[in-house]
Write an enzyme that holds these catalytic residues in place. Sequence first.
Site, PDB file in Angstrom:
ATOM      1  N   GLY A 196       0.799  -1.118   0.139  1.00 30.48           N
ATOM      2  CA  GLY A 196      -0.011  -0.054  -0.023  1.00 30.48           C
ATOM      3  C   GLY A 196       0.875   1.350   0.009  1.00 30.48           C
ATOM      4  O   GLY A 196       0.270   2.288  -0.605  1.00 30.48           O
ATOM      5  N   ASP A 225      -5.735  -0.147  -1.752  1.00 31.05           N
ATOM      6  CA  ASP A 225      -6.687  -0.888  -2.703  1.00 31.05           C
ATOM      7  C   ASP A 225      -7.871  -1.398  -2.011  1.00 31.05           C
ATOM      8  O   ASP A 225      -8.098  -1.249  -0.822  1.00 31.05           O
ATOM      9  CB  ASP A 225      -6.021  -2.140  -3.175  1.00 31.05           C
ATOM     10  CG  ASP A 225      -5.701  -3.060  -1.740  1.00 31.05           C
ATOM     11  OD1 ASP A 225      -5.303  -2.762  -0.672  1.00 31.05           O
ATOM     12  OD2 ASP A 225      -6.281  -4.410  -1.835  1.00 31.05           O
ATOM     13  N   PHE A 243     -13.844   3.350   4.913  1.00 30.79           N
ATOM     14  CA  PHE A 243     -12.940   2.575   3.908  1.00 30.79           C
ATOM     15  C   PHE A 243     -12.548   3.424   2.736  1.00 30.79           C
ATOM     16  O   PHE A 243     -13.386   4.073   2.113  1.00 30.79           O
ATOM     17  CB  PHE A 243     -13.631   1.413   3.485  1.00 30.79           C
ATOM     18  CG  PHE A 243     -12.295   0.396   2.830  1.00 30.79           C
ATOM     19  CD1 PHE A 243     -11.455  -0.246   3.462  1.00 30.79           C
ATOM     20  CD2 PHE A 243     -12.545   0.311   1.286  1.00 30.79           C
ATOM     21  CE1 PHE A 243     -10.704  -1.177   3.074  1.00 30.79           C
ATOM     22  CE2 PHE A 243     -11.478  -0.332   0.811  1.00 30.79           C
ATOM     23  CZ  PHE A 243     -10.521  -1.096   1.380  1.00 30.79           C
ATOM     24  N   ASP A 276      -4.932   1.885  10.900  1.00 28.90           N
ATOM     25  CA  ASP A 276      -6.513   1.473  10.981  1.00 28.90           C
ATOM     26  C   ASP A 276      -6.526   1.082  12.248  1.00 28.90           C
ATOM     27  O   ASP A 276      -6.473   1.810  13.349  1.00 28.90           O
ATOM     28  CB  ASP A 276      -6.879   0.782   9.982  1.00 28.90           C
ATOM     29  CG  ASP A 276      -8.348   0.439   9.996  1.00 28.90           C
ATOM     30  OD1 ASP A 276      -9.170   1.230  10.566  1.00 28.90           O
ATOM     31  OD2 ASP A 276      -8.794  -0.669   9.629  1.00 28.90           O
ATOM     32  N   LYS A 329      -6.542   6.532  11.105  1.00 25.71           N
ATOM     33  CA  LYS A 329      -7.858   6.429  11.531  1.00 25.71           C
ATOM     34  C   LYS A 329      -7.979   6.356  13.070  1.00 25.71           C
ATOM     35  O   LYS A 329      -7.994   5.354  13.336  1.00 25.71           O
ATOM     36  CB  LYS A 329      -8.744   5.258  10.983  1.00 25.71           C
ATOM     37  CG  LYS A 329      -8.818   5.347   9.513  1.00 25.71           C
ATOM     38  CD  LYS A 329      -9.815   3.806   8.992  1.00 25.71           C
ATOM     39  CE  LYS A 329      -9.691   3.709   7.559  1.00 25.71           C
ATOM     40  NZ  LYS A 329     -10.086   2.503   7.160  1.00 25.71           N
ATOM     41  N   GLU A 355       3.905   3.717   5.984  1.00 28.74           N
ATOM     42  CA  GLU A 355       2.764   3.124   5.959  1.00 28.74           C
ATOM     43  C   GLU A 355       1.694   3.651   5.191  1.00 28.74           C
ATOM     44  O   GLU A 355       1.867   5.009   5.450  1.00 28.74           O
ATOM     45  CB  GLU A 355       2.508   2.602   7.602  1.00 28.74           C
ATOM     46  CG  GLU A 355       1.071   1.968   7.368  1.00 28.74           C
ATOM     47  CD  GLU A 355       0.849   0.501   6.771  1.00 28.74           C
ATOM     48  OE1 GLU A 355       1.244   0.436   5.705  1.00 28.74           O
ATOM     49  OE2 GLU A 355       0.544  -0.553   7.352  1.00 28.74           O
ATOM     50  N   ASP A 356       0.772   2.985   4.405  1.00 32.12           N
ATOM     51  CA  ASP A 356      -0.118   3.852   3.827  1.00 32.12           C
ATOM     52  C   ASP A 356      -1.116   4.528   4.759  1.00 32.12           C
ATOM     53  O   ASP A 356      -1.577   5.333   4.829  1.00 32.12           O
ATOM     54  CB  ASP A 356      -0.940   3.091   2.738  1.00 32.12           C
ATOM     55  CG  ASP A 356      -1.421   1.630   3.381  1.00 32.12           C
ATOM     56  OD1 ASP A 356      -1.240   1.526   4.261  1.00 32.12           O
ATOM     57  OD2 ASP A 356      -2.033   0.957   2.347  1.00 32.12           O
ATOM     58  N   ARG A 376      -5.124   1.000  -6.680  1.00 28.49           N
ATOM     59  CA  ARG A 376      -4.012   1.585  -6.224  1.00 28.49           C
ATOM     60  C   ARG A 376      -3.256   2.593  -6.933  1.00 28.49           C
ATOM     61  O   ARG A 376      -2.617   3.662  -6.682  1.00 28.49           O
ATOM     62  CB  ARG A 376      -2.978   0.520  -6.015  1.00 28.49           C
ATOM     63  CG  ARG A 376      -3.115  -0.701  -5.123  1.00 28.49           C
ATOM     64  CD  ARG A 376      -2.060  -1.543  -4.915  1.00 28.49           C
ATOM     65  NE  ARG A 376      -2.425  -2.762  -4.005  1.00 28.49           N
ATOM     66  CZ  ARG A 376      -2.344  -2.846  -2.675  1.00 28.49           C
ATOM     67  NH1 ARG A 376      -2.207  -1.823  -1.979  1.00 28.49           N
ATOM     68  NH2 ARG A 376      -2.507  -4.337  -2.219  1.00 28.49           N
TER      69      ARG A 376
END
Length: 190
Positions: free
Chosen positions: A60, A174, A167, A118, A146, A114-115, A180
Amino acid sequence: MITFASVFSVRKMDKVCIGDKRFRLYIPQEKIAEKVGELARRMAADMSGKNPLFVVLLNGAFVFAADLLRAMDFPCEVEFMRVRSYDGTASTGSVEVIQDIRVDIQDRTVVLIEDIVDTGTTMHFLLQRLRERRPQSIKIAALLFKPESLRYDFAVDYAAFRIPRDFIVGYGLDYNEQGRNLKDIYVIDD
Ligand code: IMP
Ligand code: MG
């Protein structure tokens, strides 16, 4: 399959469909570029001169990392690690390391790129695993965070955006491996 709503149009796509889900435009690429630039400047102020080791989390974070790292102009090293925890739109709760880094991180300034953070399961797992290798420090840089979903006690040191629990896809992120390559970030529209 992604359906590009206006693929031949110069205008931004307001909506995209990926598989069974509809998404709407959430963060346009110009805003992403602005925030990634700001983050790079903050990180440079903290880290230049320390020859940090940036560990990019695949898949990601590849787009974010490419932009973030090119916005920093001090000596650093870049390695890639591949982990998996998501299935569709939900975290599985367990983390699998598919490809580890091979460099010695003892006494290094390590930054995980990191993308999105969560539930925090992935970062919590990686912090524990990498701390055993005795780095000087480990910091986290995430494109998105988040905070309402976070289930663990650690700091996201550098986050470009804080968002609600929804989301999202695009700019590296993705939905079932699709989306992506979208330039902008989209949020689920169900
Ligand atoms: P965590 O372990 O629950 O913090 O989830 C981290 C990983 O789940 C991220 O590295 C992403 O790959 C994936 N993920 C979490 N939220 C989203 C999302 O909204 N869209 C796409 N992938 C996500
Ligand atoms: Mg990821």
